[in-house]
Design a protein around this motif. Sequence first.
Motif, PDB file in Angstrom:
ATOM      1  N   UNK A  14       0.972  -1.198  -0.279  1.00 57.62           N
ATOM      2  CA  UNK A  14      -0.522   0.192   0.184  1.00 57.62           C
ATOM      3  C   UNK A  14       1.070   1.152  -0.141  1.00 57.62           C
ATOM      4  N   UNK A  15       1.371   1.164  -0.418  1.00 59.42           N
ATOM      5  CA  UNK A  15       2.808   2.775  -0.605  1.00 59.42           C
ATOM      6  C   UNK A  15       2.829   3.561  -2.751  1.00 59.42           C
ATOM      7  N   UNK A  16       2.804   4.141  -2.994  1.00 63.32           N
ATOM      8  CA  UNK A  16       2.888   4.547  -4.240  1.00 63.32           C
ATOM      9  C   UNK A  16       4.322   3.633  -4.846  1.00 63.32           C
ATOM     10  N   UNK A  17       4.081   3.320  -5.816  1.00 69.23           N
ATOM     11  CA  UNK A  17       5.713   3.007  -6.186  1.00 69.23           C
ATOM     12  C   UNK A  17       6.638   3.104  -7.077  1.00 69.23           C
ATOM     13  N   UNK A  18       7.002   4.917  -6.735  1.00 70.92           N
ATOM     14  CA  UNK A  18       8.399   5.672  -6.786  1.00 70.92           C
ATOM     15  C   UNK A  18       8.876   4.986  -5.627  1.00 70.92           C
ATOM     16  N   UNK A  19       8.220   4.552  -4.422  1.00 73.01           N
ATOM     17  CA  UNK A  19       8.399   4.283  -2.588  1.00 73.01           C
ATOM     18  C   UNK A  19       9.098   2.470  -3.311  1.00 73.01           C
ATOM     19  N   UNK A  20       8.386   1.840  -3.770  1.00 75.70           N
ATOM     20  CA  UNK A  20       8.630   1.144  -3.713  1.00 75.70           C
ATOM     21  C   UNK A  20       9.764   0.976  -5.339  1.00 75.70           C
ATOM     22  N   UNK A  21      10.176   1.577  -6.264  1.00 74.00           N
ATOM     23  CA  UNK A  21      11.300   1.571  -6.658  1.00 74.00           C
ATOM     24  C   UNK A  21      12.278   1.429  -6.288  1.00 74.00           C
ATOM     25  N   UNK A  22      12.081   2.739  -4.837  1.00 75.50           N
ATOM     26  CA  UNK A  22      13.293   3.195  -4.193  1.00 75.50           C
ATOM     27  C   UNK A  22      13.673   2.328  -3.656  1.00 75.50           C
ATOM     28  N   UNK A  23      13.325   1.060  -2.778  1.00 71.40           N
ATOM     29  CA  UNK A  23      13.655   0.212  -1.985  1.00 71.40           C
ATOM     30  C   UNK A  23      14.079  -0.779  -3.154  1.00 71.40           C
ATOM     31  N   UNK A  24      14.391  -1.579  -3.664  1.00 75.41           N
ATOM     32  CA  UNK A  24      14.837  -2.154  -4.714  1.00 75.41           C
ATOM     33  C   UNK A  24      15.649  -1.301  -5.618  1.00 75.41           C
ATOM     34  N   UNK A  25      16.026   0.006  -5.234  1.00 72.38           N
ATOM     35  CA  UNK A  25      17.358   0.317  -5.721  1.00 72.38           C
ATOM     36  C   UNK A  25      17.810   0.614  -4.728  1.00 72.38           C
ATOM     37  N   UNK A  26      18.258   0.441  -3.308  1.00 75.35           N
ATOM     38  CA  UNK A  26      18.789   0.066  -2.360  1.00 75.35           C
ATOM     39  C   UNK A  26      19.255  -0.867  -1.841  1.00 75.35           C
ATOM     40  N   UNK A  27      17.982  -2.852  -2.501  1.00 78.64           N
ATOM     41  CA  UNK A  27      18.688  -3.559  -2.385  1.00 78.64           C
ATOM     42  C   UNK A  27      17.710  -4.049  -1.639  1.00 78.64           C
ATOM     43  N   UNK A  28      16.927  -3.913  -1.136  1.00 75.48           N
ATOM     44  CA  UNK A  28      15.315  -3.929  -0.118  1.00 75.48           C
ATOM     45  C   UNK A  28      14.663  -4.844  -0.674  1.00 75.48           C
ATOM     46  N   UNK A  29      13.734  -5.174   0.006  1.00 74.74           N
ATOM     47  CA  UNK A  29      12.207  -5.290  -0.244  1.00 74.74           C
ATOM     48  C   UNK A  29      11.781  -6.310   0.300  1.00 74.74           C
ATOM     49  N   UNK A  30      11.946  -6.888   1.039  1.00 78.09           N
ATOM     50  CA  UNK A  30      11.415  -7.648   2.811  1.00 78.09           C
ATOM     51  C   UNK A  30      11.712  -6.981   3.242  1.00 78.09           C
ATOM     52  N   UNK A  31      10.594  -7.931   4.503  1.00 81.27           N
ATOM     53  CA  UNK A  31      10.796  -6.157   6.012  1.00 81.27           C
ATOM     54  C   UNK A  31      12.403  -7.082   6.374  1.00 81.27           C
ATOM     55  N   UNK A  32      12.798  -6.177   7.886  1.00 83.10           N
ATOM     56  CA  UNK A  32      13.568  -6.466   8.831  1.00 83.10           C
ATOM     57  C   UNK A  32      15.171  -7.101   7.674  1.00 83.10           C
ATOM     58  N   UNK A  33      15.402  -6.298   6.541  1.00 86.33           N
ATOM     59  CA  UNK A  33      16.336  -7.124   5.497  1.00 86.33           C
ATOM     60  C   UNK A  33      17.018  -6.304   5.761  1.00 86.33           C
ATOM     61  N   UNK A  34      18.544  -6.246   5.483  1.00 86.11           N
ATOM     62  CA  UNK A  34      20.036  -5.376   6.395  1.00 86.11           C
ATOM     63  C   UNK A  34      20.639  -5.109   5.141  1.00 86.11           C
ATOM     64  N   UNK A  35      21.290  -4.489   4.590  1.00 90.17           N
ATOM     65  CA  UNK A  35      22.385  -4.376   3.442  1.00 90.17           C
ATOM     66  C   UNK A  35      23.075  -3.169   4.240  1.00 90.17           C
ATOM     67  N   UNK A  36      24.363  -3.500   3.216  1.00 88.18           N
ATOM     68  CA  UNK A  36      25.375  -2.460   2.899  1.00 88.18           C
ATOM     69  C   UNK A  36      25.567  -1.674   1.934  1.00 88.18           C
TER      70      UNK A  36
END
Length: 58
Positions: A14-36
């Motif tokens: 239930x978030x806008x598609x641009x926010x979802x794309x930013x998450x994917x660009x950062x390497x995230x997508x699932x809850x509690x995932x940590x990336x460096x």
Amino acid sequence: MATIKIKQIGSPIRRPSDQRKILLGLGLGKMNRVVEVQDTPEVRGALAKLPHMVAIVD
């Protein structure tokens, strides 16, 4: 170059598609995932758009 660890704390459901794309660009997508990622102005700008969904961890 310095790196930062980012943890996803919010769901992309239930978030806008641009926010979802930013998450994917950062390497995230699932809850509690940590990336460096590299600490660049582009990454800091992406984090500024998602303060309710990501957190910087130590």
